[in-house]
Structures are given as structure tokens and as C-alpha cells.
Design an enzyme around this catalytic site. Structure first.
Site, PDB file in Angstrom:
ATOM      1  N   CYS A 112       0.817  -1.214   0.000  1.00  0.00           N
ATOM      2  CA  CYS A 112       0.000   0.000   0.000  1.00  0.00           C
ATOM      3  C   CYS A 112       0.857   1.273   0.000  1.00  0.00           C
ATOM      4  O   CYS A 112       1.150   1.850   1.047  1.00  0.00           O
ATOM      5  CB  CYS A 112      -0.961   0.040   1.178  1.00  0.00           C
ATOM      6  SG  CYS A 112      -2.083   1.450   1.019  1.00  0.00           S
ATOM      7  N   CYS A 118      -6.661   2.436  -3.160  1.00  0.00           N
ATOM      8  CA  CYS A 118      -5.940   2.978  -2.022  1.00  0.00           C
ATOM      9  C   CYS A 118      -6.795   4.074  -1.410  1.00  0.00           C
ATOM     10  O   CYS A 118      -6.852   5.181  -1.960  1.00  0.00           O
ATOM     11  CB  CYS A 118      -4.607   3.536  -2.511  1.00  0.00           C
ATOM     12  SG  CYS A 118      -3.568   4.093  -1.165  1.00  0.00           S
TER      13      CYS A 118
END
Ligand code: UQ1
Length: 432
Positions: free
Chosen positions: A183, A361
Site C-alpha cells: 500500500c 488505495c
């Protein structure tokens, strides 16, 4: 010439040579863990660097002197060559293959073969550094000091919150390493939360907030990068690009960064709070594994997720070389595709369903704000909702904080959530 450095000159025989432990976080389908190392132990009486003629010969001799268990050879090549034969290979009198043997077959029995490459020598400390020891000097020991945390490990995530609360005055530094990370938005999300927290608690004017990133951009998708740069400007945050954290002097609250545009040139910053995003890589078991690419990631077809060489092997998640961002949302979308791929392969049919690289995200930019980035392999936005998702929204914050955990535990982990593609189609009347 290969680096055939047999460390076993007599002065080095005792007290022996230590291998430095990797400080890198390992990525696997099981999540992050500080994995075991690529050698069985980290100390050998005799450590031979290089498994060429000199290295293998000396390891055989040293084994007779100190016992096989006390000798190791560091050598990355899988094949050992008898090079004198190459005169004849070049002259057409011999085949190249006749000069080759597997390295394992020439390694003296019982001597440990460390399949790695030496990157640095420290003879004063009787230490060597191996490749994949992408280690930040001073860590993880530095985490025992206050003022430093990392949201990337179960052992350090609560230290972030402590450092945030204890902040008094000075630099708050947030880092991004020069490796792929889980991430890629997370290293800056915690920065926006910190900024919001200090504003809430009246400390904002005491904080000089810095994002020191190895990258040359703030985010890989232009639409969201533009929105983030606006926020960064508005909140008076400094971004230093091409800066890689190489050392933490936790006792002095100093962080040392290498300027990647000027290799070898370092800058030291004093910090009052440091959030570290550690370098990450594949787990040791995958490095030099037959299922991995040259970097150690499981080598799968980017559309079907089937292994490129072994048709009964498949990959999903962080351990793969899929060129997309490593997030839970990506895994959700991959799981739907992989289900179809495996179903067809089990029936001896060719896989048909294609993964488009979908990942998401949720960029947390405050305690009630999220920019919901969603994009594909081409770094093109692939948004679920028919609204501009590059805007900070409270609805998206609730989705991230309240809905996603429910979806994760009750649908994704149970195999009922294959990503938002059906919702997206519905929301866009089948047009996306
Ligand atoms: C998602 O599918 C997912 O997996 C469960 C996440 O991980 C926790 C996410 O953060 C997001 C944003 C998605 C995408 C889902 C929707 C409804 C946009």
C-alpha cells in the site's frame, strides 16, 4: 573475474565471521513478518566469500580443519564452471555444458551454501553484509527509543500513536523507502492524520512536517497526485523527493537520508517524531526459488495469475510480481479472477478471465476525509462511484473506517467478495 575473496586468511579464522541480519520486512501472502534469514545461522568460524575454484577448494580444506558445520560459502550462482575448458569451447572442440556442474554438487558435504551475494565487508567487526540485507542502520533496535514508530509492523504501530501524542516541538519526518511497499499510500496517510491531530491539539505551529520519499512523485496516478499536492501545499508540508532513509540514530533523534540523485551524499535531520516505512521484499523462501522471478517475486501471468512456467502453480497478493499496488482491494479483485482461472485449469481448459490490475488505495487525508483512489495496470483511474473520487469525502472515510472491515471479515475472507467490478458496472450503467 568474480569476487573470489576467501575470508579465511589465518587472522580471520578466529573469532570467525558474522553475517548481518536483514532488516527488511518480508512480504508474503501471510502478511508482513520479519522472516528468518537465508543462512541457517549468522555466525561461522570460517566464511568463504565466493564459490569459484578458490572458494570451493578452500571450503573443502577448512571443513577438514574445523568441521563442516563451521564452514559456509556465500555464492549466488547456481552453476559452477571449469573455466580452463573454455579454451576448447571457444575453439569448438568441447561443448559449454561439459564445463558446467551445479554449484550444489561441488559444495563439500555438510558445508553450508549461502545462496546470496556479498555486498559489503567489515573486517574490523568480522562482519559481512549480504544482498537483501537492505537494512536501515540503527533499526530495528532504534524502535526501543521513543519518538519513532511504524504502521507497518504489529510491534511498532502503537508506537506511532504514542510518538504522535508525545510530540512537543520540532521535525516530524515520514519516510518512503526505495523498494516496493505494501500500500504505497500508507506512508503519507499517517502524515495527514498526524497533521490533523496536531491541528486539533493546538500543536500544529510547533511541527515542521516533512515527507522524505525515495520516489520522484507523490503518487503514481496523476489524477490523485494532483489532488495530494494541493493538500500538501494547503497544509504546509515539505516534500523531499529522492531521499532514502539509510540510518537512524535513535539515541540522538537523528535520521540520515541518502540523496538518490547524488549517490553517497547524505543529509542528517533531527526529529521529534519519525515514522518509518521499512524497505520490503519477497520472503526468503522465494528468493532464488524456481517459482520466482529474478527479484524473488512469484512469476505469474499478469492477467490469469497462473505461473508462467508451472501451470499448476498460481499466485495472489503481495508475493507476486503483478505490476500493481499491493493492497487488500487488489487481492479482492485478484481472488475473483483466480477462482475462474483455477476452475478452468482444473477442467483442462485455458483460463479466460483477465485481471486488469485493479487496486484501490483509500487515501486517508484526515480523521473524516478520504480520497478513494482506484486504478488499473495502466495507472488509469477505474472508479466505482459516478462522482469525482479525487475529492476528499467524509462518505469515503466511513467506507474505509466502518464498512471495509465488515466487508473484509465477512465477505472477502469467506470468498464472497471479488472486488467492486460488479458495483462499478451497475453504478456506470454497464459502461465501465
Ligand atoms: C476493497 O474491495 C477492499 O477489499 C476488501 C478494500 O480493502 C480493505 C478497500 O479498501 C477498498 C476500497 C475496496 C474497494 C471497494 C469498494 C466498494 C470501492
Amino acid at each position: 573475474m568474480s569476487a573470489i575473496g576467501v575470508v579465511s586468511s589465518c587472522s580471520c579464522l578466529r573469532p570467525g565471521v558474522r553475517l548481518r541480519k536483514p532488516g527488511m520486512e518480508k512480504m508474503s501472502s501471510f502478511g508482513l513478518h520479519t522472516a528468518a534469514r537465508c543462512a541457517a545461522k549468522d555466525y561461522y568460524e570460517v566464511l568463504v566469500l565466493g564459490g569459484g575454484t578458490g572458494g570451493i577448494t578452500m571450503s573443502a580444506r577448512m571443513k577438514r580443519k574445523v568441521g563442516a558445520g563451521n564452514v559456509a560459502v556465500v555464492e549466488p550462482s547456481k552453476t559452477h564452471y571449469y573455466q580452463p575448458l573454455w579454451t576448447l569451447v571457444g575453439g569448438g572442440a568441447k561443448q559449454l555444458a561439459t564445463s558446467a556442474r551445479p554449484t550444489g554438487s561441488v559444495m563439500p558435504k555438510g558445508v553450508e551454501w549461502i545462496k546470496s551475494r556479498v555486498t559489503a565487508l567489515d573486517p574490523d567487526k568480522n562482519c559481512i553484509w549480504l544482498e537483501n540485507d537492505i537494512k536501515i542502520k540503527g533499526l530495528p533496535e532504534g524502535f526501543h527509543h521513543p519518538k519513532i514508530g511504524s504502521n507497518y509492523s504489529v510491534h511498532t504501530v502503537e508506537k506511532t500513536w504514542k510518538a504522535l501524542q508525545d510530540f512537543k516541538e520540532g521535525n516530524a519526518i515520514f519516510t518512503f523507502p526505495n523498494t516496493p511497499v505494501k500500500c504505497a499510500g500508507a506512508p503519507q496517510k499517517i502524515m495527514y492524520l498526524s497533521e490533523a491531530y496536531w491541528r486539533k491539539t493546538g500543536k500544529r505551529s510547533k511541527a515542521n512536517i516533512m515527507f522524505n520519499t525515495s520516489l520522484g512523485v507523490i503518487f503514481g496516478v496523476k489524477k490523485y497526485a494532483d489532488a495530494l499536492l494541493e493538500i500538501i501545499k494547503e497544509r504546509n508540508i515539505t516534500v523531499n523527493y529522492k531521499r532514502n532513509l539509510v540510518e537512524v540514530r535513535a539515541d540522538k533523534q537523528e535520521a540520515v537520508f541518502e540523496n538518490l540523485d547524488k549517490p553517497g551524499v547524505t543529509e542528517v535531520h533531527q526529529y521529534e517524531m519519525l515514522h518509518v516505512t521499512p524497505p520490503m521484499g519477497p520472503p526468503d523462501v522465494l528468493i532464488n526459488s524456481p517459482v520466482s522471478d529474478e527479484m524473488g517475486w512469484v512469476d505469474v501471468d499478469k492477467e490469469t495469475l497462473q505461473h508462467k512456467k508451472y501451470p499448476n502453480v498460481f499466485g495472489i497478493g503481495d508475493c507476486t510480481n503483478l505490476p500493481t499496488s499491493k493492497t487488500a482491494a487488489a487481492i479482492a479483485a485478484q481472488s475473483g479472477v483466480l477462482d475462474k482461472t483455477i476452475s478452468l485449469v482444473m477442467k483442462n481448459q485455458l483460463p479466460t478471465k483477465k485481471y486488469d490490475g485493479y487496486t484501490s488505495c483509500p487515501l486517508v487525508t484526515g480523521y473524516n476525509k478520504v480520497i478513494l483512489a482506484e486504478f488499473d495496470y495502466n495507472a488509469q483511474p477505474l472508479e466505482t462511484f459516478p462522482i469525482d473520487q479525487s475529492k476528499e469525502r467524509i462518505t469515503m472515510y466511513h467506507m474505509k473506517a466502518d464498512m471495509m472491515p465488515f466487508l473484509y471479515w465477512n465477505a472477502l475472507l469467506k470468498g464472497y467478495w471479488g472486488g467492486p467490478a460488479p458495483v462499478r458496472k451497475l453504478m456506470h450503467l454497464g459502461l465501465k
